[in-house]
Design an enzyme around this catalytic site. Structure first.
Site, PDB file in Angstrom:
ATOM      1  N   GLU A 259       0.814  -1.205   0.000  1.00  0.00           N
ATOM      2  CA  GLU A 259       0.000   0.000   0.000  1.00  0.00           C
ATOM      3  C   GLU A 259       0.853   1.263   0.000  1.00  0.00           C
ATOM      4  OE1 GLU A 259      -4.316   0.894   1.882  1.00  0.00           O
ATOM      5  OE2 GLU A 259      -2.751   0.498   3.344  1.00  0.00           O
ATOM      6  N   HIS A 280       7.934 -27.168  -0.702  1.00  0.00           N
ATOM      7  CA  HIS A 280       7.335 -28.310  -1.384  1.00  0.00           C
ATOM      8  C   HIS A 280       6.130 -27.901  -2.221  1.00  0.00           C
ATOM      9  CE1 HIS A 280       9.748 -31.382   0.791  1.00  0.00           C
ATOM     10  NE2 HIS A 280       9.850 -30.379   1.662  1.00  0.00           N
ATOM     11  N   LYS A 393     -13.449   2.107  -2.939  1.00  0.00           N
ATOM     12  CA  LYS A 393     -14.441   2.565  -1.965  1.00  0.00           C
ATOM     13  C   LYS A 393     -15.510   3.421  -2.636  1.00  0.00           C
ATOM     14  CE  LYS A 393     -11.354   2.553   2.068  1.00  0.00           C
ATOM     15  NZ  LYS A 393     -10.740   3.386   3.123  1.00  0.00           N
TER      16      LYS A 393
END
Length: 416
Positions: A259, A280, A393
């Site tokens: 951010e 793995h 937003k």
């Protein structure tokens, strides 16, 4: 490194200037003893509850979860002194319903965390939890709430004043990703039993150690190394740990750097792996995939007294392990991995830490925050805003028909 010294010095001076002007309070947080004193005074009241439910998202939750999982990977450990800590950082209805169905309101305190007091996801959770408490405890529900929000404005501030709910402030000029050493992160952790005095003392020691404007400063070194690797063509930074309890620290770190630096089509992509488990699953790609990454390995000193026993049958000839501590095996796994990855074209930065303790983790939090500010300025972006987050937003407000977003709502819905 010396070639970057003038740039590092300039970026460091810029940080100092911002602090002097009253901005970037996270750089001075370790000296705010008044906060820790108030938290310690509240702690006995909080520990009478069996459960604490933190409502928050992003920076309002990741730092808390990082500390919780580092010190209490299993909440029923003998040294767990306070309420069980539950962190709800999404608006998934199934998760919220399951959480509410397993808790007794009389034994629960709910802690909504939002700097603005208007984070829509957190408020949606708050409305449900408030109604849940009011149904069970109509006269005392407000005593089962503690709000962490802006000191003067926002919906949660209005709620605190309207219903006489205890609250704690989030400092001004402080983004959520830099808030772990405020009430945002310290309140739940103090209630759970961590020594926040030691946590802040570690941060203070780091603040003093990282204040030197020279090339011996580890924050300068880390910022310089990651920017030099970025300029050389690396696009991904993997934060590597060998302790499962450190996994959620990596999640906090990813938000901090993602951010802060992901702007203007710039920035390293922050990712993480937990070794040896991820060797793995991701090991093959790291070893021989696209050469676009480097690793930052956080290494803690070996610990534990588990000794590998002898196998009388010596199945597969593995008795060469007999008598060796399990920590020794883990150490060699780390060394072998670093050598293999460097040989495979994946540079490694190694950060060595003595132990997982409050003071050490407090110092590490401060180190990454300070280095992030310098690194962002070196990249040529503002590491303390987040304009890209605001875009989603605005779209969400429009899609939810929030008053004032009527025109945006029409335009967006026409595109869907």
């Amino acid at each position: 490194l010396r070639l970057l010294e003038p740039q590092l010095d300039s970026c460091n001076a810029r940080l100092i200037g911002e602090v002097a002007s009253g901005k970037l309070p996270f750089l001075n947080l370790p000296f705010r003893s008044s906060l820790t004193a108030r938290l310690k005074a509240l702690t006995p009241q909080l520990r009478r509850f069996k459960h604490m439910v933190v409502l928050g998202i992003g920076g309002s939750a990741l730092g808390t979860r990082a500390l919780q999982k580092a010190f209490f990977p299993q909440q029923d450990l003998p040294n767990h002194q306070g309420p069980w800590l539950w962190i709800l950082d999404n608006v998934d209805a199934d998760v919220l319903e399951a959480q509410m169905s397993t808790l007794n309101p009389e034994e629960t305190i709910v802690v909504p965390v939002s700097k603005s007091g208007g984070t829509i996801e957190t408020l949606a959770q708050y409305f449900f939890m408030k109604a849940w408490l009011q149904r069970a405890l109509p006269n005392t529900w407000h005593e089962h709430m503690l709000l962490v929000t802006d000191e003067k404005k926002g919906y949660l501030r209005e709620e605190a004043d309207r219903h006489n709910i205890v609250s704690l402030p989030v400092p001004d000029h402080l983004g959520g990703r830099y808030s772990v050493l405020t009430a945002v992160g310290l309140l739940p952790i103090a209630a759970a039993g961590l020594d926040i005095d030691q946590l802040m003392a570690g941060a203070q020691r780091a603040m003093e150690a990282l204040s030197a404007p020279d090339l011996d400063n580890p924050a300068w070194q880390y910022a310089a190394a990651r920017n030099a690797l970025y300029e050389s063509g690396k696009k991904v930074e993997l934060l590597v740990c060998y302790e499962p309890s450190f996994r959620f620290f990596s999640e906090w770190w990813k938000q901090l750097y993602g951010e802060s630096e992901g702007k203007e089509n710039k920035g390293l992509f922050p990712a993480s792996v937990e070794f040896t488990a991820d060797l793995h699953s991701m090991g093959q790609y790291i070893q021989q995939g696209e050469r676009l990454m480097f690793e930052t390995v956080v290494k803690f000193a070996p610990k534990g007294e588990f000794i590998i026993p002898n196998d009388p049958a010596n199945v597969d000839g593995l008795n060469f392990l007999s008598g060796k501590p399990l920590a020794f095996v883990a150490e060699q796994a780390m060394r072998g991995t670093i050598l293999a990855h460097v040989d495979g074209g994946v540079p490694n930065i190694r950060i060595e830490i003595p132990e997982i303790s409050e003071s050490v983790i407090g110092g590490l939090l401060y180190f990454f925050e300070k280095a992030c500010g310098i690194s962002g300025y070196m990249l040529g972006v503002n590491p303390f805003d987040q304009p890209g987050v605001e875009a989603y937003k605005k779209n969400m407000f429009a899609l939810l028909d929030k008053p004032g977003y009527e025109e945006a709502s029409k335009a967006i819905k026409a595109r869907l």
